[in-house]
Scaffold this active site. Structure first.
Site, PDB file in Angstrom:
ATOM      1  N   ASN A  48      26.450 109.409   0.408  1.00  0.00           N
ATOM      2  CA  ASN A  48      26.254 110.410   1.473  1.00  0.00           C
ATOM      3  C   ASN A  48      27.174 110.102   2.633  1.00  0.00           C
ATOM      4  O   ASN A  48      26.783 110.132   3.784  1.00  0.00           O
ATOM      5  CB  ASN A  48      24.807 110.372   1.966  1.00  0.00           C
ATOM      6  CG  ASN A  48      23.811 110.699   0.871  1.00  0.00           C
ATOM      7  OD1 ASN A  48      23.665 111.852   0.502  1.00  0.00           O
ATOM      8  ND2 ASN A  48      23.141 109.682   0.364  1.00  0.00           N
ATOM      9  N   SER A  49      28.418 109.789   2.311  1.00  0.00           N
ATOM     10  CA  SER A  49      29.286 109.226   3.344  1.00  0.00           C
ATOM     11  C   SER A  49      29.721 110.236   4.389  1.00  0.00           C
ATOM     12  O   SER A  49      30.343 109.862   5.370  1.00  0.00           O
ATOM     13  CB  SER A  49      30.512 108.588   2.701  1.00  0.00           C
ATOM     14  OG  SER A  49      31.252 109.583   2.027  1.00  0.00           O
ATOM     15  N   LYS A  50      29.413 111.531   4.182  1.00  0.00           N
ATOM     16  CA  LYS A  50      29.800 112.506   5.196  1.00  0.00           C
ATOM     17  C   LYS A  50      28.581 113.107   5.883  1.00  0.00           C
ATOM     18  O   LYS A  50      28.616 114.211   6.400  1.00  0.00           O
ATOM     19  CB  LYS A  50      30.640 113.607   4.557  1.00  0.00           C
ATOM     20  CG  LYS A  50      31.965 113.065   4.064  1.00  0.00           C
ATOM     21  CD  LYS A  50      32.895 114.167   3.633  1.00  0.00           C
ATOM     22  CE  LYS A  50      34.206 113.558   3.193  1.00  0.00           C
ATOM     23  NZ  LYS A  50      35.148 114.586   2.733  1.00  0.00           N
ATOM     24  N   ASN A  51      27.519 112.378   5.886  1.00  0.00           N
ATOM     25  CA  ASN A  51      26.263 112.852   6.451  1.00  0.00           C
ATOM     26  C   ASN A  51      26.125 112.346   7.876  1.00  0.00           C
ATOM     27  O   ASN A  51      26.080 111.141   8.111  1.00  0.00           O
ATOM     28  CB  ASN A  51      25.139 112.318   5.550  1.00  0.00           C
ATOM     29  CG  ASN A  51      23.760 112.578   6.099  1.00  0.00           C
ATOM     30  OD1 ASN A  51      23.446 112.230   7.229  1.00  0.00           O
ATOM     31  ND2 ASN A  51      22.925 113.174   5.292  1.00  0.00           N
TER      32      ASN A  51
END
Lengths: 332, 448
Positions: free
Chosen positions: A109-112
């Site tokens: 979920n690295s762009k959360n």
């Protein structure tokens, strides 16, 4: 959604004895009634139980575990994260554990936004001793996506609030070795050069940085980033930019290759507008590119450059036409 | 024929039509034997338009007319089919998002593709935007709240409402929605204790959703339902000592929130509740050497952040802080070979940048520096012509977010049939006019 382990083992809340005292609260969407669809039961049930503890403001261990499950299913739900923080504070949980939890879920979920903000909240509470781990964490995320904007913001915040500047320039070098086109890494390089308390500041670093940048440009003249970086090194001091031979030299070198010379022409144009006096060699090379006779009287260099750019960069022909019509009078 | 005129001029190029270029005029005679001249501010646009006429006439003289591919009537009710694609990553609402990572599928901008993009029907260019399909798509999304995608995104439904409803308004179809229903749902998202709106019923208040709520109420001219003092106090209370804004009580700071706060307060005529000078100074501290802006001081220039900063500066009358030529150049360099725009150097193109880059260019009066034809084609190629909706890149799954940004981008480029959109407020121009000139109101300390 949840990991494959959980899919096999998940017991519905309704069957869990430790939750038997709680009445789940369904989603209220307003006037239209909800039509249940079996496929979504796990998710719906988890969120119904979350709503129950949220509305009851139950800040317990089981509530914390519930938020873990809810986050696993939908890490974008910011209300769950808010509540989790309230529970963490109420229970006085060891935040090192929390940091480990974020390590686990961040990769997928690295762009959360929520996860990154939560990470910062944890790191702030852990203080300067957290710096190393935070830099390691962002490095891990950047290894998967070296341009992840959140990771870079976090890293910049860590450096400025918690420290850890020692190896940052080396890190930028490494990333640029991996991908010289990484604009984020160039931006970080500028960040380090200008803000690190351990380096001498922009002026002290300028010469070595110019050499580095020139090398990068010559390797890939179509790379937008080092050209912008080069300008940035003179930080608005156009006299300095004009008088440093390295700058006009790199333009000349690129132009002579007759290939990928758009940015070189554009920088040369700016230099001329700042009062740069071009050598005969430069004039000849530009005239050659513009297919102009060497001794022709309409060899106004700046105008020629604009005309060439209108042709070779047609997408931006309006921009180059505007430049042509707005040359400083001394240059015309 | 210009930004303020709501009437569209339609001419049949393929009938009895002759034209002649005399820059800055494009003269033509139509089947009714009328002779008209279209005046262009920009000579290049004039020639480009003439060029386009030529190519259309040329192409249709060669390509045989294809029969309609679909036998379905245009007006059949679309089934609410749940999408199988789970949206990757959070679709954080305007103005910035981390675009979903997807395999690039760059459309070939060859001549043939350009005309296949027009579909099988002959006629005026405006038909290439499948507006009716987009309306149906948006209405169907509003209705289906139970598929997985909707459930997963329910926390940002307020943003979804703004994207969907503004798009409908741009397509002149806001009347398809019942304002009372929307307003009553919206007020259930309102937190009376603090004055903020949540992303949906049962969600905590946040600046992002408060802005969207205010924008939607403005669309419906229902700002009167608000306790304006309370809401504006909530927003103003999120300003920090250095002039920046947090998104909520948890403290995340980002120039996106500067924009949200300033835009929201401006619509409510309450900008005087914040320290505007400090807010502006903070934004300026996020300006980079390339003329762009990041999310925090030192942050990489990114088109989404640039929109936020330029928008906030525009609204507060502080655009003199922007180096328009430098930033304009950075922005026009976002246009790639496929005609689309990216958000940073060496990144992939994405329809959402059609909004952020374009609106920024318009605010600094440099939009003529991009190739509008190519961008238009790129956006139109991102449509799902069968089911409606627009995706980030051609042939990817559609969503309301990209549908809004695609239509918004087309509106900014004055695509025929669309309402004009204000680049700073991201609302239709007539809505903005109504806010500032529509009613007799005691003027507050609004910067011009």
């Amino acid at each position: 959604m949840s990991s494959s382990d959980d899919d096999d083992e998940r017991i519905p809340f309704i069957q869990r004895p430790e939750w038997s005292d709680v009445r789940p609260v369904p989603q209220d969407d307003g006037p239209h009634p909800i039509v249940p669809i079996a496929y979504h039961d796990d998710f719906r049930e988890t969120m119904d139980y979350f709503r129950a503890v949220y509305l009851a403001d139950e800040r317990s261990r089981r509530a914390l575990d519930l938020t873990t499950e809810a986050i696993g299913m939908n890490p974008g739900n910011y209300t769950v994260w808010h509540f989790r923080r309230l529970v963490l504070e109420a229970l006085n949980v060891d935040l090192h554990e929390e940091r480990d939890f974020i390590d686990e879920i961040a990769v997928h979920n690295s762009k959360n936004y929520q996860i990154w903000h939560h990470r910062r909240w944890v790191a702030e509470k852990l203080g300067p001793q957290a710096a190393d781990k935070e830099l390691e964490f962002t490095m891990m995320i950047l290894a998967l996506d070296a341009k992840n904007y959140h990771a870079w913001s976090h890293r910049q915040w860590v450096l400025q609030s918690l420290g850890g500047w020692e190896k940052e320039l080396d890190y930028c070098c490494k990333l640029l070795e991996d991908d010289i086109f990484n604009n984020s890494a160039w931006n970080q390089r500028y960040f380090v050069i200008t803000r690190s308390p351990l380096l001498g500041g922009l002026q002290a670093m300028r010469d070595s940085e110019v050499s580095y940048t020139v090398e990068a440009i010559l390797a890939n003249p179509q790379n937008e980033s080092p050209w912008r970086y080069l300008r940035g090194l003179y930080k608005g001091d156009t006299d300095l930019l004009v008088s440093d031979n390295q700058v006009s030299d790199v333009c000349l070198k690129v132009l002579k290759t007759n290939h990928n010379y758009i940015f070189a022409l554009s920088l040369l144009l700016d230099l001329l507008c700042y009062g740069f006096q071009p050598s005969d060699e430069l004039k000849r090379v530009v005239q050659f590119l513009g297919k102009i006779e060497p001794d022709s009287s309409d060899a106004n260099l700046a105008t020629t450059i604009c005309s060439i750019l209108e042709t070779v960069d047609p997408m931006r022909s309006n921009y180059w036409a505007w430049r042509k019509n707005n040359l400083p009078s001394e240059v015309c | 024929m210009n930004r303020r005129n709501t009437d569209n001029l339609v001419e049949d190029l393929l009938g009895d039509f002759e034209y002649e270029v005399q820059v800055p005029y494009l003269l033509y005679r139509n089947a009714a034997q009328e002779v008209n001249g279209i005046w262009f501010y920009n000579a290049h646009d004039c020639e480009a338009a003439a060029n386009l006429f030529g190519r259309i006439l040329n192409a249709y003289s060669k390509v045989p007319q294809k029969p309609k591919a679909s036998t379905k009537s245009e007006f059949e009710e679309l089934e609410a089919v749940p999408t199988s694609a789970v949206v990757e990553g959070p679709l954080e609402p305007p103005p910035t998002s981390s675009a979903a990572a997807a395999v690039p599928d760059v459309s070939d901008d060859s001549f043939v593709n350009f005309f296949s993009g027009f579909g099988s029907r002959l006629g005026a260019t405006m038909e290439d935007l499948v507006a009716e399909k987009h309306v149906k798509y948006i209405l169907s999304v509003e209705k289906k709240k139970d598929d997985f995608e909707s459930l997963v995104l329910e926390h940002l439904r307020m943003n979804g409402a703004y994207w969907g409803l503004t798009t409908l308004d741009l397509l002149h179809k806001l009347g398809a929605v019942d304002p009372d229903e929307v307003v009553s749902w919206m007020m259930e998202c309102y937190h009376q204790d603090c004055g903020g709106f949540g992303g949906n019923i049962g969600h905590d208040p946040h600046l992002l959703y408060t802005l969207s709520a205010v924008q939607v109420l403005a669309l419906f001219d229902r700002l009167d339902v608000l306790d304006i003092e309370k809401v504006s106090d909530y927003v103003a209370g999120l300003q920090n000592g250095d002039g920046s804004f947090s998104g909520d009580i948890w403290g995340e700071t980002d120039t996106r929130f500067s924009y949200c706060a300033i835009c929201c307060l401006s619509i409510l005529h309450r900008l005087d509740k914040i320290d505007v000078e400090k807010a502006v100074n903070y934004i300026v501290s996020c300006k980079n050497l390339d003329g762009g802006f990041g999310s925090i001081p030192g942050g990489e220039s990114h088109a989404g952040q640039i929109f936020c900063c330029v928008g906030a500066l525009a609204i507060t009358g502080s655009l003199h802080h922007v180096d328009r030529d430098l930033l304009g150049w950075w922005l026009c360099e976002r246009q790639c070979k496929d005609g689309g725009l990216n958000g940073r150097p060496e990144k992939l193109t994405d329809v959402c940048y059609s909004w952020w880059v374009l609106s920024s260019l318009i605010m600094i009066d440099r939009v003529h520096w991009i190739d509008k034809d190519k961008l238009t084609r790129f956006i139109l190629n991102c449509q799902d012509r069968e089911n409606g909706g627009i995706s980030d890149r051609p042939d990817n799954a559609v969503d309301v977010f990209h549908t809004y940004f695609g239509v918004a981008g087309l509106s900014l480029m004055e695509y025929p049939g669309l309402k004009s959109l204000d680049p700073a407020y991201a609302l239709p121009v007539d809505v903005v006019n109504r806010i500032f000139f529509g009613k007799q109101r005691a003027p507050s300390l609004l910067a011009s």
